[in-house]
Scaffold this active site. Structure first.
Site, short mmCIF file in Angstrom:
data_model
loop_
_atom_site.label_atom_id
_atom_site.label_comp_id
_atom_site.label_asym_id
_atom_site.label_seq_id
_atom_site.Cartn_x
_atom_site.Cartn_y
_atom_site.Cartn_z
N GLY A 8 -51.50 31.59 -14.52
CA GLY A 8 -51.50 30.20 -15.19
C GLY A 8 -50.01 30.99 -15.28
O GLY A 8 -50.68 31.19 -17.00
N GLY A 10 -47.85 28.84 -16.28
CA GLY A 10 -46.60 27.74 -16.89
C GLY A 10 -45.71 27.90 -18.27
O GLY A 10 -45.96 29.19 -18.97
N ALA A 11 -46.01 27.01 -19.10
CA ALA A 11 -45.45 26.93 -20.29
C ALA A 11 -46.22 28.17 -21.44
O ALA A 11 -45.33 29.11 -21.97
CB ALA A 11 -44.94 25.84 -20.90
N VAL A 12 -47.21 28.02 -21.44
CA VAL A 12 -48.25 28.41 -22.77
C VAL A 12 -48.57 30.07 -22.21
O VAL A 12 -48.56 30.83 -22.03
CB VAL A 12 -49.02 28.13 -22.92
CG1 VAL A 12 -50.23 29.56 -23.91
CG2 VAL A 12 -48.92 26.73 -23.42
N ALA A 123 -44.25 24.60 -26.36
CA ALA A 123 -43.86 25.79 -24.74
C ALA A 123 -43.38 24.56 -23.76
O ALA A 123 -44.15 23.59 -23.90
CB ALA A 123 -44.32 26.96 -24.27
N LYS A 174 -58.33 18.81 -33.16
CA LYS A 174 -57.31 18.95 -32.09
C LYS A 174 -57.44 17.66 -31.67
O LYS A 174 -56.33 17.23 -31.25
CB LYS A 174 -56.96 20.75 -31.29
CG LYS A 174 -55.90 19.71 -30.46
CD LYS A 174 -55.63 21.48 -30.69
CE LYS A 174 -53.80 21.11 -29.70
NZ LYS A 174 -53.31 21.95 -28.58
N ASN A 178 -55.11 14.48 -30.34
CA ASN A 178 -54.44 14.61 -28.89
C ASN A 178 -54.92 13.27 -28.03
O ASN A 178 -54.17 12.69 -27.33
CB ASN A 178 -55.60 15.62 -28.05
CG ASN A 178 -54.38 17.10 -27.91
OD1 ASN A 178 -52.78 16.64 -28.60
ND2 ASN A 178 -54.54 18.01 -27.85
N SER A 243 -47.32 16.29 -24.69
CA SER A 243 -47.26 16.78 -23.52
C SER A 243 -48.12 16.01 -22.03
O SER A 243 -47.87 15.45 -21.05
CB SER A 243 -48.40 17.83 -22.86
OG SER A 243 -50.03 18.03 -23.21
N GLU A 255 -54.13 15.26 -18.57
CA GLU A 255 -55.01 15.95 -18.79
C GLU A 255 -55.77 14.48 -19.77
O GLU A 255 -56.61 15.17 -20.40
CB GLU A 255 -54.42 17.44 -19.65
CG GLU A 255 -54.26 18.42 -19.46
CD GLU A 255 -54.60 20.07 -20.00
OE1 GLU A 255 -54.66 20.34 -19.46
OE2 GLU A 255 -53.71 19.36 -21.53
N1 LIG Z 1 -47.58 23.55 -23.12
C1 LIG Z 1 -47.61 23.09 -24.56
O1 LIG Z 1 -46.83 23.38 -25.30
C2 LIG Z 1 -48.82 23.34 -25.06
C3 LIG Z 1 -49.26 23.02 -26.14
C4 LIG Z 1 -50.73 22.79 -26.33
C5 LIG Z 1 -52.02 23.31 -25.94
N2 LIG Z 1 -51.50 23.49 -23.91
C6 LIG Z 1 -51.80 23.60 -23.02
O2 LIG Z 1 -52.45 25.06 -22.91
C7 LIG Z 1 -52.35 24.33 -21.37
C8 LIG Z 1 -51.65 25.08 -20.18
O3 LIG Z 1 -50.41 24.06 -19.96
P1 LIG Z 1 -49.38 24.37 -20.04
O4 LIG Z 1 -48.49 23.45 -20.86
O5 LIG Z 1 -48.55 25.96 -20.18
O6 LIG Z 1 -49.38 24.12 -18.90
P2 LIG Z 1 -48.16 24.15 -17.22
O7 LIG Z 1 -46.81 24.18 -17.98
O8 LIG Z 1 -48.47 23.49 -16.40
O9 LIG Z 1 -49.03 25.45 -16.34
C9 LIG Z 1 -50.03 25.83 -16.16
C10 LIG Z 1 -49.70 26.52 -15.18
O10 LIG Z 1 -50.64 26.53 -14.04
C11 LIG Z 1 -50.69 27.15 -13.51
N3 LIG Z 1 -51.97 27.11 -11.65
C12 LIG Z 1 -52.27 25.79 -11.22
N4 LIG Z 1 -52.97 25.99 -10.83
C13 LIG Z 1 -52.82 27.65 -10.41
C14 LIG Z 1 -54.28 28.01 -9.36
N5 LIG Z 1 -54.78 27.75 -9.20
N6 LIG Z 1 -53.72 29.32 -9.39
C15 LIG Z 1 -52.73 30.13 -10.21
N7 LIG Z 1 -52.39 28.89 -11.01
C16 LIG Z 1 -52.32 27.94 -11.19
C17 LIG Z 1 -49.30 26.34 -12.95
O11 LIG Z 1 -49.20 26.41 -11.37
P3 LIG Z 1 -47.57 25.90 -10.91
O12 LIG Z 1 -46.42 26.82 -11.51
O13 LIG Z 1 -47.41 25.80 -9.59
O14 LIG Z 1 -47.34 24.52 -11.54
C18 LIG Z 1 -48.57 26.50 -14.50
O15 LIG Z 1 -47.89 27.89 -14.17
C19 LIG Z 1 -53.47 23.22 -21.08
O16 LIG Z 1 -54.57 22.81 -21.19
C20 LIG Z 1 -52.60 22.26 -22.50
O17 LIG Z 1 -52.83 21.12 -22.48
C21 LIG Z 1 -49.84 23.61 -23.69
#
Ligand SMILES: NC(=O)c1ccc[n+]([C@@H]2O[C@H](COP(=O)([O-])OP(=O)(O)OC[C@H]3O[C@@H](n4cnc5c(N)ncnc54)[C@H](OP(=O)(O)O)[C@@H]3O)[C@@H](O)[C@H]2O)c1
Length: 291
Positions: A8, A10-12, A123, A174, A178, A243, A255
């Site tokens: 995964g 994505g952002a984090v 992120a 947390k 949320n 988010s 989520e």
């Molecule tokens: N972003 C924040 O600021 C933040 C802060 C605190 C907590 N969190 C938590 O951290 C976790 C991740 O969040 P995020 O913001 O990073 O989410 P995100 O940006 O949506 O990234 C998730 C990533 O997972 C990938 N993915 C999904 N299914 C997959 C698979 N089968 N194989 C490989 N990759 C796969 C997605 O692929 P695609 O590129 O195809 O979409 C995406 O790149 C979540 O639980 C969120 O609540 C996030």
């Protein structure tokens, strides 16, 4: 050399991958659904750029020392397909996701080798492989052997790794923050809506349900938590968007189950009703593409 796979990106996931790649003792593989050639992360310390080793098919993956799962909670089944190939007898797995059910989402893993991680790293993703990390932030893990080994992966980075002997309480605190964010997602109003008395009352009621269930699960949560969380929402920039609100605006799945549904589900085990969180979960899911 420590072999690390990040599932995964994505952002984090991209943010932490960029920091892990920066340490020469790490051999990092990105396991992505959407591929990209360059990884570029704007961090508070400057831009980190690299050409990562990237896989898109779990069939091409082999066991590593560490797997970091950084998908959204609802993408756990897709992450499991990677774990089936990446986990060997000596592999540790860290789950960097929201909620309180990190280990429960991956029941096939050895719990003593699985590190639940509370992520506080804001992120955003601009495009695949192109991310802005807003703060250095922190990762909170249990103070046990696996948690300490996880923290060591970030020793070279400005990301703060917090070891706690009461991870359960930290995760429920947390979750309390949320779960109140459902008010923003349901009204499509940013943080400033907490300055409205009716919205603030609803947030406090959602949090009170969370406290009742969290205490039944073993978390230590103070009585003044609803007020302090609402004060936090009120102190945030009025236009800031959480988010789950952002996911809803973008038409993505949310989520909601991990942030609200879980309170009703776990509450039922203890005979505690959590109707507001159940309502928030159902309404958000029925309004989203995950319906
Ligand atoms: N972003 C924040 O600021 C933040 C802060 C605190 C907590 N969190 C938590 O951290 C976790 C991740 O969040 P995020 O913001 O990073 O989410 P995100 O940006 O949506 O990234 C998730 C990533 O997972 C990938 N993915 C999904 N299914 C997959 C698979 N089968 N194989 C490989 N990759 C796969 C997605 O692929 P695609 O590129 O195809 O979409 C995406 O790149 C979540 O639980 C969120 O609540 C996030």
């Amino acid at each position: 050399m420590t072999r690390i796979a990040v599932v995964g990106t994505g952002a984090v996931g991209a943010s932490i991958a960029a920091w892990l790649i920066a340490a020469p003792e790490h051999a990092v593989t990105l396991c992505a659904r959407t591929p990209f050639a360059r990884l570029r992360v704007e961090t508070p310390e400057g831009v980190l750029e690299s050409t990562p080793r990237l896989l898109t098919d779990p069939a091409n993956a082999a066991p590593v020392d560490w797997v970091l799962v950084v998908t959204k909670t609802y993408d756990a089944p897709g992450a499991q397909a990677w774990l089936d190939r990446l986990v060997g007898p000596d592999t540790n797995v860290a789950i960097l996701q929201n909620g309180v059910e990190h280990r429960d989402r991956f029941p096939a893993l050895d719990p003593s080798r699985t590190v639940p991680v509370i992520v506080d790293i804001p992120a955003e993703r601009r495009a695949p492989g192109d991310v802005v990390q807003r703060r250095n932030g922190s990762l909170t893990v249990p103070d046990d052997a696996a948690g300490r080994a996880f923290a060591a992966l970030f020793a070279h980075s400005p990301i703060d790794t917090i070891l706690t002997d009461d991870w359960l309480t930290a995760a429920w605190r947390k979750l309390a923050v949320n779960c109140a964010g459902a008010v923003n997602a349901l009204t499509l109003q940013p943080a400033g809506i907490a300055r409205d008395a009716e919205a603030a009352d609803l947030m406090r009621a959602l949090i009170r349900e969370c406290i009742a269930v969290g205490r039944a699960e073993g978390a230590t949560l103070p009585d003044d938590l609803p007020d302090s969380i609402v004060d936090g929402y009120r102190a945030a920039p009025a236009d800031s968007i959480n988010s789950i609100h952002a996911d809803r605006l973008a038409g993505r799945p949310t989520e909601a189950d991990a942030r609200n549904g879980v309170i009703a589900r776990l509450g039922a085990r203890h005979g505690i009703d959590a109707p507001l969180n159940r309502m928030a979960d159902v309404v958000l899911r029925k309004n989203g593409p995950d319906n």
